[in-house]
Design a protein around this motif. Structure first.
Motif, PDB file in Angstrom:
ATOM      1  N   LEU A  91       0.818  -1.216   0.000  1.00 16.41           N
ATOM      2  CA  LEU A  91       0.000   0.000   0.000  1.00 16.41           C
ATOM      3  C   LEU A  91       0.851   1.266   0.000  1.00 16.41           C
ATOM      4  O   LEU A  91       0.341   2.361   0.241  1.00 16.41           O
ATOM      5  CB  LEU A  91      -0.946   0.005   1.209  1.00 16.41           C
ATOM      6  N   GLY A  92       2.142   1.105  -0.284  1.00 16.90           N
ATOM      7  CA  GLY A  92       3.052   2.246  -0.302  1.00 16.90           C
ATOM      8  C   GLY A  92       2.624   3.380  -1.218  1.00 16.90           C
ATOM      9  O   GLY A  92       2.715   4.555  -0.834  1.00 16.90           O
ATOM     10  N   PRO A  93       2.131   3.086  -2.436  1.00 11.24           N
ATOM     11  CA  PRO A  93       1.734   4.167  -3.358  1.00 11.24           C
ATOM     12  C   PRO A  93       0.638   5.088  -2.816  1.00 11.24           C
ATOM     13  O   PRO A  93       0.465   6.199  -3.312  1.00 11.24           O
ATOM     14  CB  PRO A  93       1.235   3.401  -4.591  1.00 11.24           C
ATOM     15  N   LEU A  94      -0.093   4.637  -1.797  1.00  2.00           N
ATOM     16  CA  LEU A  94      -1.162   5.476  -1.237  1.00  2.00           C
ATOM     17  C   LEU A  94      -0.613   6.616  -0.387  1.00  2.00           C
ATOM     18  O   LEU A  94      -1.337   7.580  -0.099  1.00  2.00           O
ATOM     19  CB  LEU A  94      -2.118   4.617  -0.400  1.00  2.00           C
ATOM     20  N   GLY A  95       0.644   6.505   0.032  1.00  2.00           N
ATOM     21  CA  GLY A  95       1.259   7.571   0.823  1.00  2.00           C
ATOM     22  C   GLY A  95       0.629   7.781   2.187  1.00  2.00           C
ATOM     23  O   GLY A  95       0.511   8.916   2.654  1.00  2.00           O
ATOM     24  N   LEU A  96       0.232   6.707   2.832  1.00  2.00           N
ATOM     25  CA  LEU A  96      -0.458   6.814   4.121  1.00  2.00           C
ATOM     26  C   LEU A  96       0.479   6.804   5.325  1.00  2.00           C
ATOM     27  O   LEU A  96       0.061   7.169   6.433  1.00  2.00           O
ATOM     28  CB  LEU A  96      -1.459   5.664   4.261  1.00  2.00           C
ATOM     29  N   LEU A  97       1.728   6.373   5.137  1.00  2.00           N
ATOM     30  CA  LEU A  97       2.643   6.293   6.271  1.00  2.00           C
ATOM     31  C   LEU A  97       2.901   7.688   6.834  1.00  2.00           C
ATOM     32  O   LEU A  97       3.025   8.661   6.094  1.00  2.00           O
ATOM     33  CB  LEU A  97       3.959   5.648   5.840  1.00  2.00           C
ATOM     34  N   TYR A  98       2.989   7.761   8.161  1.00  2.00           N
ATOM     35  CA  TYR A  98       3.193   9.023   8.879  1.00  2.00           C
ATOM     36  C   TYR A  98       2.035   9.997   8.672  1.00  2.00           C
ATOM     37  O   TYR A  98       2.222  11.205   8.510  1.00  2.00           O
ATOM     38  CB  TYR A  98       4.529   9.679   8.487  1.00  2.00           C
ATOM     39  N   THR A  99       0.846   9.445   8.669  1.00  2.00           N
ATOM     40  CA  THR A  99      -0.375  10.254   8.609  1.00  2.00           C
ATOM     41  C   THR A  99      -1.329   9.761   9.693  1.00  2.00           C
ATOM     42  O   THR A  99      -1.190   8.641  10.201  1.00  2.00           O
ATOM     43  CB  THR A  99      -1.076  10.130   7.246  1.00  2.00           C
ATOM     44  N   MET A 103      -2.300   5.818  11.722  1.00  9.03           N
ATOM     45  CA  MET A 103      -2.525   5.574  13.151  1.00  9.03           C
ATOM     46  C   MET A 103      -3.907   4.972  13.388  1.00  9.03           C
ATOM     47  O   MET A 103      -4.080   4.108  14.249  1.00  9.03           O
ATOM     48  CB  MET A 103      -2.348   6.874  13.929  1.00  9.03           C
ATOM     49  N   VAL A 104      -4.898   5.420  12.615  1.00  9.23           N
ATOM     50  CA  VAL A 104      -6.245   4.844  12.723  1.00  9.23           C
ATOM     51  C   VAL A 104      -6.205   3.356  12.371  1.00  9.23           C
ATOM     52  O   VAL A 104      -6.809   2.521  13.064  1.00  9.23           O
ATOM     53  CB  VAL A 104      -7.231   5.589  11.804  1.00  9.23           C
ATOM     54  N   ILE A 105      -5.487   3.015  11.311  1.00  8.27           N
ATOM     55  CA  ILE A 105      -5.392   1.613  10.886  1.00  8.27           C
ATOM     56  C   ILE A 105      -4.754   0.762  11.978  1.00  8.27           C
ATOM     57  O   ILE A 105      -5.239  -0.333  12.307  1.00  8.27           O
ATOM     58  CB  ILE A 105      -4.587   1.507   9.578  1.00  8.27           C
ATOM     59  N   ALA A 106      -3.657   1.254  12.569  1.00 11.60           N
ATOM     60  CA  ALA A 106      -2.963   0.500  13.613  1.00 11.60           C
ATOM     61  C   ALA A 106      -3.859   0.301  14.833  1.00 11.60           C
ATOM     62  O   ALA A 106      -3.952  -0.811  15.377  1.00 11.60           O
ATOM     63  CB  ALA A 106      -1.673   1.221  14.003  1.00 11.60           C
ATOM     64  N   GLN A 107      -4.529   1.372  15.260  1.00 11.16           N
ATOM     65  CA  GLN A 107      -5.401   1.255  16.426  1.00 11.16           C
ATOM     66  C   GLN A 107      -6.602   0.367  16.119  1.00 11.16           C
ATOM     67  O   GLN A 107      -7.045  -0.408  16.976  1.00 11.16           O
ATOM     68  CB  GLN A 107      -5.870   2.646  16.871  1.00 11.16           C
ATOM     69  N   MET A 108      -7.140   0.448  14.914  1.00 13.40           N
ATOM     70  CA  MET A 108      -8.269  -0.392  14.530  1.00 13.40           C
ATOM     71  C   MET A 108      -7.913  -1.869  14.643  1.00 13.40           C
ATOM     72  O   MET A 108      -8.697  -2.680  15.164  1.00 13.40           O
ATOM     73  CB  MET A 108      -8.697  -0.064  13.101  1.00 13.40           C
ATOM     74  N   ILE A 109      -6.720  -2.242  14.172  1.00 14.65           N
ATOM     75  CA  ILE A 109      -6.281  -3.638  14.233  1.00 14.65           C
ATOM     76  C   ILE A 109      -6.182  -4.108  15.681  1.00 14.65           C
ATOM     77  O   ILE A 109      -6.503  -5.259  16.000  1.00 14.65           O
ATOM     78  CB  ILE A 109      -4.931  -3.800  13.510  1.00 14.65           C
ATOM     79  N   LEU A 110      -5.770  -3.223  16.567  1.00 15.48           N
ATOM     80  CA  LEU A 110      -5.657  -3.576  17.983  1.00 15.48           C
ATOM     81  C   LEU A 110      -7.028  -3.707  18.654  1.00 15.48           C
ATOM     82  O   LEU A 110      -7.202  -4.502  19.573  1.00 15.48           O
ATOM     83  CB  LEU A 110      -4.817  -2.523  18.716  1.00 15.48           C
ATOM     84  N   VAL A 111      -7.993  -2.930  18.189  1.00 16.27           N
ATOM     85  CA  VAL A 111      -9.300  -2.889  18.851  1.00 16.27           C
ATOM     86  C   VAL A 111     -10.246  -3.974  18.332  1.00 16.27           C
ATOM     87  O   VAL A 111     -11.076  -4.490  19.089  1.00 16.27           O
ATOM     88  CB  VAL A 111      -9.930  -1.484  18.685  1.00 16.27           C
TER      89      VAL A 111
END
Length: 235
Positions: A91-99, A103-111
């Motif tokens: 998913l690198g081409p989406l440019g989502l890292l450091y946005t 963080m929403v994706i990471a927290q969603m996976i945890l929840v």
């Protein structure tokens, strides 16, 4: 290093005066965590209810896996999301890292595992209680899931609040995928870690006070919802 008494005084002053930097950090924290919980609910509630209602080969393995995922190490989740969103990742081409989205994706996976596991247990208990009535009425699996989710709504709200508490207090995953960038991805937990390491205790304590108040508020809400659910059950 600041004097503790002066630091606490300055921290309360920041909170009372609604310091712009502090409000910006708190606002981003709430937006990220609430978005993560909403996304996790969209996945975890139907998933947990489906596991409670359905019977299929390998269900026991699925339940063990789900319960195990509740203990996912946040830094491992952060690393996996980082690899997925990095330039070399899928998913690198989406440019989502450091946005904030990362963080929403990471927290969603945890929840998600928390919401799904609590939903599964709650709905399964209700199913055991109402199974015969639902079968007599000819309610199919999909209708059963919807009916039981609605009947368990108060209990499931406590699951969502527990997920919010996990999300808002998370630091390991969000600092990896968010980078703790000022005015972009700096949330309460990452800011507390940074300001403490810098010796700026006033802002760290101010954010800590707000984070503690949120934790108390979430627990109070859980108790209130359980009380409401208890009254509704006897109504």
């Amino acid at each position: 290093m600041q004097d503790f008494g002066a630091a606490f005084g300055a921290a309360f002053q920041l909170v009372i005066s609604l310091d712009p930097d502090l409000i910006e950090i708190v606002g981003l924290s709430l937006r990220v965590s609430l978005a993560a919980v909403v996304a996790a609910a969209a996945v975890g509630l139907p998933l947990g209810a489906a596991l409670a209602v359905a019977r299929f080969p390998g269900r026991g393995v699925a339940l063990v896996a789900l319960n195990s995922l509740m203990g996912l190490p946040p830094v491992v989740v952060g690393l996996l999301v980082y690899l997925t969103l990095s330039r070399a990742g899928p998913l690198g081409p989406l440019g989502l890292l450091y946005t904030p989205t990362a963080m929403v994706i990471a927290q969603m996976i945890l929840v998600i595992p928390i919401v799904a596991a609590v939903t599964r247990q709650t709905v399964e208990d209700l199913k055991d209680e109402y199974d015969e009535q639902l079968r007599v009425l000819g309610v199919g699996p999909a209708g059963m899931v919807a009916t039981l989710l609605w009947d368990a709504r108060y209990s499931l709200l406590t699951a969502l609040l527990a997920g919010f508490g996990r999300a808002i207090a998370e630091v390991g995953a969000v600092i990896i995928v968010g980078g703790n960038i000022a005015h972009v991805t700096r949330v309460m937990t990452t800011a507390i870690a940074l300001e403490t390491s810098k010796g700026d205790l006033a802002l760290a304590l101010g954010l800590g006070i707000i984070l503690l108040a949120l934790a108390i508020g979430v627990n109070a809400a859980v108790m209130g919802i359980r009380r409401t659910a208890g009254h509704a059950a006897f109504a």
